[in-house]
Design a protein around this motif. Structure first.
Motif, short mmCIF file in Angstrom:
data_model
loop_
_atom_site.label_atom_id
_atom_site.label_comp_id
_atom_site.label_asym_id
_atom_site.label_seq_id
_atom_site.Cartn_x
_atom_site.Cartn_y
_atom_site.Cartn_z
N GLN A 50 12.64 12.50 -8.25
CA GLN A 50 11.56 12.74 -9.20
C GLN A 50 10.18 12.70 -8.54
OE1 GLN A 50 12.11 9.80 -12.27
NE2 GLN A 50 14.20 10.47 -12.72
N ASN A 51 10.12 12.26 -7.30
CA ASN A 51 8.85 12.06 -6.61
C ASN A 51 8.15 13.39 -6.30
OD1 ASN A 51 6.89 10.62 -4.74
ND2 ASN A 51 7.95 11.97 -3.29
N ARG A 52 6.83 13.38 -6.44
CA ARG A 52 6.04 14.56 -6.06
C ARG A 52 5.01 14.22 -4.99
NH1 ARG A 52 9.76 16.08 -8.03
NH2 ARG A 52 10.10 17.50 -9.79
N ALA A 53 4.93 12.96 -4.60
CA ALA A 53 3.99 12.56 -3.56
C ALA A 53 4.55 12.86 -2.18
CB ALA A 53 3.68 11.06 -3.68
N ALA A 54 3.68 12.89 -1.17
CA ALA A 54 4.10 13.12 0.21
C ALA A 54 3.79 11.87 1.02
CB ALA A 54 3.37 14.32 0.79
N PHE A 55 4.73 11.48 1.88
CA PHE A 55 4.61 10.26 2.67
C PHE A 55 4.69 10.59 4.16
CE2 PHE A 55 6.42 9.13 -1.42
CZ PHE A 55 5.64 8.04 -1.80
N ASP A 56 4.11 9.71 4.95
CA ASP A 56 4.22 9.83 6.41
C ASP A 56 5.53 9.24 6.91
OD1 ASP A 56 1.60 10.93 6.74
OD2 ASP A 56 0.78 8.91 6.46
N PRO A 62 0.55 -8.14 -1.96
CA PRO A 62 -0.63 -7.92 -2.81
C PRO A 62 -0.26 -7.31 -4.16
CG PRO A 62 -1.09 -7.26 -0.56
CD PRO A 62 0.39 -7.54 -0.62
N PHE A 63 -0.88 -7.80 -5.20
CA PHE A 63 -0.55 -7.33 -6.55
C PHE A 63 -0.92 -5.88 -6.77
CE2 PHE A 63 0.03 -11.79 -7.27
CZ PHE A 63 0.93 -11.86 -8.32
N GLU A 64 -1.84 -5.36 -5.95
CA GLU A 64 -2.24 -3.96 -6.15
C GLU A 64 -1.26 -2.96 -5.54
OE1 GLU A 64 -4.70 -5.51 -2.56
OE2 GLU A 64 -3.92 -6.24 -4.47
N VAL A 65 -0.24 -3.44 -4.81
CA VAL A 65 0.76 -2.52 -4.25
C VAL A 65 1.54 -1.86 -5.38
CG1 VAL A 65 2.87 -2.36 -2.87
CG2 VAL A 65 0.97 -3.78 -2.07
N ALA A 66 1.68 -0.56 -5.31
CA ALA A 66 2.43 0.17 -6.33
C ALA A 66 3.91 -0.11 -6.17
CB ALA A 66 2.15 1.66 -6.21
N CYS A 67 4.51 -0.75 -7.16
CA CYS A 67 5.94 -1.10 -7.13
C CYS A 67 6.64 -0.43 -8.30
CB CYS A 67 6.13 -2.62 -7.19
SG CYS A 67 5.45 -3.51 -5.77
N HIS A 68 7.78 0.17 -8.03
CA HIS A 68 8.54 0.87 -9.06
C HIS A 68 9.95 0.29 -9.15
CE1 HIS A 68 5.54 4.18 -9.27
NE2 HIS A 68 5.39 3.90 -7.98
N VAL A 69 10.36 -0.05 -10.36
CA VAL A 69 11.73 -0.51 -10.59
C VAL A 69 12.58 0.72 -10.84
CG1 VAL A 69 13.26 -1.92 -12.00
CG2 VAL A 69 10.92 -2.70 -11.52
N ALA A 70 13.33 1.13 -9.82
CA ALA A 70 14.11 2.37 -9.91
C ALA A 70 15.12 2.40 -8.78
CB ALA A 70 13.18 3.59 -9.83
N ASP A 71 16.12 3.22 -8.95
CA ASP A 71 17.05 3.52 -7.86
C ASP A 71 16.32 4.39 -6.83
OD1 ASP A 71 19.93 3.95 -6.75
OD2 ASP A 71 19.10 5.97 -7.02
N GLY A 72 16.59 4.13 -5.55
CA GLY A 72 15.87 4.85 -4.51
C GLY A 72 16.08 6.35 -4.54
N LEU A 73 17.31 6.80 -4.71
CA LEU A 73 17.58 8.23 -4.74
C LEU A 73 16.98 8.86 -5.98
CD1 LEU A 73 18.84 10.81 -3.72
CD2 LEU A 73 21.05 10.05 -4.64
N ALA A 74 17.10 8.20 -7.13
CA ALA A 74 16.53 8.74 -8.35
C ALA A 74 15.01 8.87 -8.23
CB ALA A 74 16.89 7.85 -9.54
N PHE A 75 14.37 7.89 -7.61
CA PHE A 75 12.92 7.97 -7.41
C PHE A 75 12.56 9.16 -6.53
CE2 PHE A 75 9.05 7.09 -5.06
CZ PHE A 75 8.17 6.69 -6.06
#
Length: 248
Positions: free
Chosen positions: A120-126, A104-117
């Motif tokens: 810098q990430n501040r969100a919390a995931f399950d 789906p086009f609404e999925v948030a996709c980021h072009v980045a290295d996984g560790l770098a993301f």
């Protein structure tokens, strides 16, 4: 087979091909198959269905995927109502996932290295799902001590991390090495594997793993159903093995 797209990228020759008879779509980097799905974007790969069910068992609702491929896991998760964030350092993979694999086009996709993301990430995931390869190898920094610490910081209490690895044979210890690295930072892990099968996917599950049961399929693809269900049923949990000195 019909070639739908082809492009030379910094990660190799990327091709999307379709089976004319079944409508199934395949995404290759060189000789390595990154994704396979029916015409509706439902994966034909048993390990994708396994990861989906493990996330379902853990009741994960907000999921970070490191590595896109064709995005089939993300497609299936979003259709079931979960929130998905995808990170991949190859922008072409994200384009392919949306154009040819029904992501789906609404999925948030980021072009980045996984560790770098993650740094810098501040969100919390399950849950954090790692399915990132260069050829048939997970990049070293994506299964490093620093990466797993960063993933731990990104998880809510009771969260989990699921890592897809490849095993060439029963004496391939790649999954066990990753499990040992997770244990070093205090994570409990199990390995979902198909012992005796050459060249297969093995999933390392860490964190909230105490009550996991062998996976079942929630989505049934339009083609190759019997083969997928048979291979999924063969996947069993095993304890991480002690790593021999020469296992790398």
């Amino acid at each position: 087979m019909i070639t739908l797209a082809r492009r030379q990228t910094e990660f190799g020759d990327a091709r999307v091909v379709m089976n004319r008879a079944t409508g199934s779509v395949f995404y290759y980097h060189g000789d390595s198959c990154q994704s396979e799905a029916d015409r509706n974007g439902i994966s034909l790969a048993p390990y994708i269905h396994a990861i989906y069910d493990l996330l379902f068992q853990q009741q994960a609702q907000h999921i970070l995927m490191i590595g896109c491929g064709g995005g089939t896991l993300g497609t299936m998760l979003v259709r079931a109502g979960q929130t998905v964030v995808i990170v991949d350092d190859d922008p072409h993979a994200i384009t392919i996932a949306k154009r040819y694999f029904a992501l789906p086009f609404e999925v948030a996709c980021h072009v980045a290295d996984g560790l770098a993301f993650l740094d810098q990430n501040r969100a919390a995931f399950d849950a954090v799902v790692v399915d990132a390869f260069i050829g048939e190898q997970i990049p070293d920094h994506i299964c490093s001590h620093a990466f797993f610490q960063a993933a731990d910081r990104a998880l809510r209490p009771g969260g989990s991390i699921l890592i897809n690895t490849l095993a060439e044979h029963d004496l391939d210890f790649r999954a066990d090495i990753i499990s040992a690295r997770l244990s070093a930072i205090g994570w409990r892990s199990v390995v979902l594997d198909t012992v005796g099968l050459p060249k297969r996917n093995a999933i390392v599950a860490a964190g909230n793993v105490e009550r996991l049961t062998p996976p079942v399929a929630h989505f049934i693809p339009a083609v190759e159903v019997a083969e997928m269900l048979h291979d999924l049923k063969r996947m069993k949990f095993r304890r991480p093995r002690r790593i021999p000195p020469n296992a790398g």
